[in-house]
Scaffold this motif. Structure first.
Motif, short mmCIF file in Angstrom:
data_model
loop_
_atom_site.label_atom_id
_atom_site.label_comp_id
_atom_site.label_asym_id
_atom_site.label_seq_id
_atom_site.Cartn_x
_atom_site.Cartn_y
_atom_site.Cartn_z
N GLN A 5 0.15 0.61 -9.72
CA GLN A 5 -0.47 -0.67 -10.04
C GLN A 5 0.43 -1.86 -9.69
OE1 GLN A 5 -1.47 -0.22 -14.17
NE2 GLN A 5 -2.91 1.43 -13.76
N GLY A 6 1.67 -1.59 -9.30
CA GLY A 6 2.61 -2.66 -8.98
C GLY A 6 2.30 -3.29 -7.64
N GLU A 7 2.35 -4.59 -7.59
CA GLU A 7 2.06 -5.32 -6.35
C GLU A 7 3.08 -4.96 -5.27
OE1 GLU A 7 2.05 -9.88 -4.70
OE2 GLU A 7 1.89 -9.55 -6.84
N GLY A 8 2.59 -4.46 -4.14
CA GLY A 8 3.44 -4.08 -3.04
C GLY A 8 4.13 -2.74 -3.21
N GLU A 28 2.31 0.17 -4.11
CA GLU A 28 1.27 1.19 -4.15
C GLU A 28 1.64 2.46 -3.39
OE1 GLU A 28 0.79 -1.92 -2.91
OE2 GLU A 28 -0.38 -2.92 -4.46
N ARG A 58 10.14 -6.66 -8.12
CA ARG A 58 8.87 -5.94 -8.30
C ARG A 58 9.08 -4.69 -9.14
NH1 ARG A 58 5.08 -7.25 -3.58
NH2 ARG A 58 6.18 -8.89 -2.49
N ARG A 67 9.67 -5.59 -12.75
CA ARG A 67 8.42 -5.88 -13.48
C ARG A 67 7.72 -4.59 -13.90
NH1 ARG A 67 8.00 -10.44 -9.86
NH2 ARG A 67 6.83 -9.19 -8.37
#
Length: 113
Positions: A50-53, A55, A81, A84
């Motif tokens: 679900q983490g941006e960039g 996947e 990233r 987070r």
């Protein structure tokens, strides 16, 4: 209680660094104060999806070290990233599963999720 609602103790993050791999990829290396539990490792795998960039990234575990691999070298802010994602996983460990207010109070209140 289902397995997805199992709480777990989160290991503390000691250090996060990037590392170039021979295949033209980049990895983020996370050093923990203790080997993570299976529940923590599973939560990290799910959070990466679900983490941006992130996947296409995957986690590999080796004792107290976690290697996030499958990152493109041109990915900007990889450490931020991953940090987070770790914050999300650590928050789940500290807070445990989130139970809607209606479930906590016998269903008499509106759910505020």
């Amino acid at each position: 209680m289902s397995a997805s609602h199992t709480s777990f103790k989160a290991p503390q993050v000691l250090r996060i660094e990037t590392m170039s791999l021979d295949l033209g990829e980049m990895a983020v290396v996370i050093e923990l104060d203790a080997a993570p539990s299976r529940a923590w490792a599973h939560a990290l795998d799910k959070a990466l999806l679900q983490g941006e960039g992130l996947e296409d990234a995957s986690a590999r575990f080796d004792g107290r070290f976690v290697y996030i691999i499958g990152l493109e070298p041109e990915l900007r802010g990889a450490v931020q990233r991953v940090s987070r994602v770790l914050a999300v996983v650590q928050g789940r460990a500290v807070q445990g599963p989130r139970v809607p207010a209606a479930v906590q109070h016998g269903g008499r209140q509106a759910v505020h999720a």
